[in-house]
Scaffold this active site. Structure first.
Site, PDB file in Angstrom:
ATOM      1  N   CYS A 165       0.819  -1.218   0.000  1.00 21.32           N
ATOM      2  CA  CYS A 165       0.000   0.000   0.000  1.00 21.32           C
ATOM      3  C   CYS A 165       0.852   1.266   0.000  1.00 21.32           C
ATOM      4  O   CYS A 165       0.314   2.365  -0.078  1.00 21.32           O
ATOM      5  CB  CYS A 165      -0.949  -0.007   1.194  1.00 21.32           C
ATOM      6  SG  CYS A 165      -0.091   0.000   2.772  1.00 21.32           S
ATOM      7  N   CYS A 200       2.397  -4.472   5.857  1.00 16.75           N
ATOM      8  CA  CYS A 200       1.630  -3.925   6.969  1.00 16.75           C
ATOM      9  C   CYS A 200       0.471  -4.866   7.273  1.00 16.75           C
ATOM     10  O   CYS A 200       0.006  -5.619   6.405  1.00 16.75           O
ATOM     11  CB  CYS A 200       1.157  -2.508   6.672  1.00 16.75           C
ATOM     12  SG  CYS A 200      -0.338  -2.421   5.709  1.00 16.75           S
ATOM     13  N   CYS A 211       7.499 -15.782  -3.574  1.00 15.00           N
ATOM     14  CA  CYS A 211       7.719 -16.611  -2.382  1.00 15.00           C
ATOM     15  C   CYS A 211       6.665 -17.721  -2.321  1.00 15.00           C
ATOM     16  O   CYS A 211       5.487 -17.472  -2.492  1.00 15.00           O
ATOM     17  CB  CYS A 211       7.654 -15.770  -1.118  1.00 15.00           C
ATOM     18  SG  CYS A 211       7.967 -16.731   0.376  1.00 15.00           S
ATOM     19  N   CYS A 236     -26.242 -30.991   3.791  1.00 17.94           N
ATOM     20  CA  CYS A 236     -25.761 -32.037   4.693  1.00 17.94           C
ATOM     21  C   CYS A 236     -24.295 -31.782   5.015  1.00 17.94           C
ATOM     22  O   CYS A 236     -23.515 -31.433   4.133  1.00 17.94           O
ATOM     23  CB  CYS A 236     -25.915 -33.415   4.064  1.00 17.94           C
ATOM     24  SG  CYS A 236     -25.258 -34.720   5.111  1.00 17.94           S
ATOM     25  N   CYS A 280     -24.498 -43.463  -3.773  1.00 10.59           N
ATOM     26  CA  CYS A 280     -23.440 -44.377  -4.174  1.00 10.59           C
ATOM     27  C   CYS A 280     -22.097 -43.739  -3.845  1.00 10.59           C
ATOM     28  O   CYS A 280     -21.834 -42.608  -4.258  1.00 10.59           O
ATOM     29  CB  CYS A 280     -23.530 -44.657  -5.667  1.00 10.59           C
ATOM     30  SG  CYS A 280     -22.089 -45.503  -6.309  1.00 10.59           S
ATOM     31  N   CYS A 336     -19.885 -42.915  -7.219  1.00  9.47           N
ATOM     32  CA  CYS A 336     -20.128 -41.769  -8.118  1.00  9.47           C
ATOM     33  C   CYS A 336     -20.921 -40.661  -7.435  1.00  9.47           C
ATOM     34  O   CYS A 336     -21.189 -39.639  -8.073  1.00  9.47           O
ATOM     35  CB  CYS A 336     -20.852 -42.244  -9.369  1.00  9.47           C
ATOM     36  SG  CYS A 336     -22.474 -42.940  -9.027  1.00  9.47           S
ATOM     37  N   CYS A 389     -44.625 -49.798 -50.668  1.00  7.36           N
ATOM     38  CA  CYS A 389     -45.078 -49.018 -51.814  1.00  7.36           C
ATOM     39  C   CYS A 389     -44.625 -47.572 -51.754  1.00  7.36           C
ATOM     40  O   CYS A 389     -44.628 -46.948 -50.699  1.00  7.36           O
ATOM     41  CB  CYS A 389     -46.605 -49.077 -51.872  1.00  7.36           C
ATOM     42  SG  CYS A 389     -47.296 -47.976 -53.088  1.00  7.36           S
TER      43      CYS A 389
END
Lengths: 152, 517
Positions: B145, B164, B192, B236, B265, B268, B318
């Site tokens: 800054c 700072c 870094c 959940c 499952c 997946c 036909c």
């Protein structure tokens, strides 16, 4: 905010000590977040003799987020998107690589270095990158054509 | 971690846990092989034969963890490894995250090349010597800054990149809140790679963000571990641990039940799809989603009337077509007006007869495969639709139960049979639905015939129960015993079907009409 002081300092520094081939202005004096850059094509590259306009837009989170750099002058280059945005996304310009102490002067140096030496592995234009890698002559020809067409 | 704290775990087969499993619960990396199930079963039988049902072929072992459990698990591992490496917990946590919680790999790498590992993980030197603190340094100017007010508080990790405190904080807030990063936030210093440790973070960021940080850390912990997955149900907070490996998913369908009641499952994370293996589920959903079969068939076998653009399927040989809608008469071959065909009736002279018969063959073939698909799809979709209606039924059940209580004088406990029936219906329909996707990919043989018998039995049981379930309330009380029987029967049919399918899947004796990849 803290950002303002930093931006003013950066602008003053860059005016006093511009990177080679670059002129930086503020299109609107009271808007520190939008910079305009005029960049000369590096003399030892296919862009030599061209003069490119770039916009550097600082996000309001600057310097915690990187600036957005875009070419306003059309340029035939693997790392610049070939659309009306002319955007670049490379190295420190990526959000995850940008660090707050990085400065715009470094960004401009990076852009100029990429003009001199394109980085086809990190391209936004895969077609142009391929041409650069495999048909350098055709690439050189196209790039020069675009310079005389758009950047003079 | 203690077994009975919080009740935060669950088991597929029983409420009784093996003691040795619990005491070693810190380490879940050991491979659980499919073949172990058999051994487990017998070991189990000897001790708790009468108390717990045996694990069926379609059941897998798993546990459900609350966020607290997961935190404790992480803490335990950090403490254990910290002890071993003689590193402070903060550094150990960073190291563990760096190797994605692979303890063995960490210890190995640490022994082999300690310096290199510390460097790569972003840990310079020992942080216990220099606990993080804020400092006021004379003549300091923040490189972010450009503030240089005297008395400005600043912070640096031992890499020495000092900024700072406001900028440091802002940087961390941006990373955590804006970019959702946690485990691998680097020092803000240019170039870094040192990772911010938890202690420095605590010192710098406000408490509400520390919570978010810990939440994100927990996310990466669960995401990093192959045997842990978040329950996909909305809102959940639980995670499930299961030892079934990715490579075994063609041999087993690892359905787990979260404490939030969601069955999914583990392979997946889609909603429970037993008995159909993940790879077929994926193929099936894609097939149904783009609905390409139908569209392909239509484009291959129909044309539009050149006059009114109605879609017409030619169902005879036909070429003389009369559009049923606009009465336009045209030639199927060249789409030209029939009256212009002159004397070449019933045989468009612009095309060879051969191409016409080819087209008819292709049509028949395409038709057949479409009908096969639609056969399975319609049954699949029907059970899916019914499964959705199950939700309504469940609410109806609750109302019915209250009604029944007041009209028949039964107690709450006594009317539980309705709820049991409702749940059985839901579960069985979910299973039935996937049997049709499974059957679509099955090659025809004796095994398939047995499977279809099982499927038919379950379906009949379900429809019987379903019919009874919708009887009026005053009749329901009298049907209690019968309904309980039918509920039990449904569940038994389901178990038989799932068990049989799972056994064959495990032994890889099913023949499929597609590649299982």
């Amino acid at each position: 905010m803290a950002g303002n002081k930093r931006i003013m300092k950066e602008f003053a520094d860059i005016q006093a000590n511009s990177p080679p081939g670059c002129t930086i202005t503020l299109p609107k004096e009271d808007d520190l977040l939008n910079w305009e850059v005029t960049m000369d094509g590096p003399s030892d590259s296919v862009y030599a003799g061209g003069r490119f306009k770039l916009a550097v837009a600082l996000p309001k989170e600057y310097p915690f987020k990187p600036p957005n750099v875009s070419f306003k002058t059309k340029i035939y280059h693997p790392n610049v998107s070939n659309d009306e945005r002319g955007s670049m996304c490379l190295g420190m310009l990526r959000a995850d690589e940008w660090k707050p102490p990085n400065k715009i002067v470094e960004v401009l140096k990076l852009v100029r270095a990429v003009l001199a030496a394109p980085q086809p592995e990190d391209a936004v234009e895969p077609g142009i990158a391929n041409e650069y890698k495999n048909e350098r002559r055709a690439f050189d020809k196209n790039a020069k054509e675009w310079v005389s067409k758009y950047a003079k | 971690m203690d077994s009975d704290d919080e009740g935060g775990f669950n088991s597929a087969a029983s409420s009784i846990e093996l003691d040795e499993e619990m005491s070693s619960s810190v380490d879940f990396d050991s491979d659980v092989e499919l073949d172990d199930y058999q051994e487990d079963e017998t070991a189990f039988e000897a001790t708790a034969k009468d108390l717990a049902p045996r694990r069926k072929a379609y059941e897998v072992e798993y546990r459900v963890y609350s966020p607290k459990d997961i935190q404790a698990q992480q803490d335990d591992q950090v403490a254990e490894v910290a002890n071993l490496l003689e590193q402070p917990p903060e550094a150990t946590a960073i190291l563990l995250r760096h190797v994605r919680w692979n303890k063995e790999r960490l210890i190995e790498q640490y022994m082999d090349a300690q310096e290199e590992l510390l460097d790569k993980a972003g840990l310079g030197q020992d942080i216990s010597k220099n606990p993080p603190r804020l400092q006021v340094i004379d003549g300091f100017c923040c490189d972010i800054c450009c503030e240089d007010t005297p008395g400005l508080e600043s912070f640096a990790m031992n890499c020495g990149h000092r900024f700072c405190v406001d900028c440091y904080r802002q940087y961390l807030v941006q990373k955590i809140k804006g970019e959702g990063e946690a485990a691998r936030i680097k020092c803000p210093g240019d170039g870094c790679n040192k990772i911010i440790d938890a202690k420095s973070l605590d010192l710098l960021v406000p408490t509400e963000l520390t919570e978010r940080y810990n939440e994100l850390l927990m996310r990466t912990y669960v995401d990093d571990k192959e045997n842990l997955k978040w329950c996909p149900a909305p809102n959940c907070v639980y995670a499930v641990e299961c030892g079934v490996k990715k490579r075994d998913l063609n041999k087993i369908v690892p359905s787990v039940h979260c404490d939030c009641k969601h069955a999914f499952c583990f392979g997946c994370t889609l909603a429970d799809h037993q008995p159909c293996p993940c790879v077929l589920v994926k193929k099936w959903l894609k097939k149904c989603e783009d609905d390409s079969e139908t569209a392909n068939w239509i484009s291959a076998n129909t044309k539009e009337c050149p006059k009114c653009h109605s879609t017409i399927e030619k169902n005879g040989g036909c070429n003389h077509m009369t559009c049923r809608k606009c009465k336009n008469e045209f030639c199927w071959m060249c789409m030209g007006v029939w009256s212009e065909h002159g004397t070449s009736w019933y045989n468009c002279n612009r095309f060879e007869e051969k191409s016409g018969s080819d087209a008819r063959d292709a049509q028949a073939k395409s038709r057949q495969s479409l009908e096969r698909y639609l056969h399975y799809y319609n049954r699949y979709a029907n059970h899916e639709q019914s499964a959705k209606l199950d939700k309504d039924i469940f609410h109806k059940t609750e109302k019915k139960m209250t009604l029944l209580q007041s009209s028949s004088g039964m107690s709450w406990i006594e009317v539980q049979f309705l709820e049991a029936a409702s749940q059985a219906l839901q579960q069985c329909r979910q299973t039935l639905k996937w049997t049709y996707a499974f059957a679509y990919y099955l090659a025809r043989n004796n095994q398939t015939a047995i499977f279809e018998d099982n499927q038919k039995d379950l379906e009949m049981a379900v429809e019987n129960l379903s019919e009874m379930f919708e009887k009026s309330t005053d009749q329901l009380a009298g049907l209690k015993v019968e309904m309980m029987d039918k509920t039990t029967y449904c569940m038994r049919r389901r178990v038989i079907l799932l068990d049989d399918t799972a056994k064959n899947l495990k032994e890889q004796t099913w023949e499929f009409i597609v590649d299982m990849v």
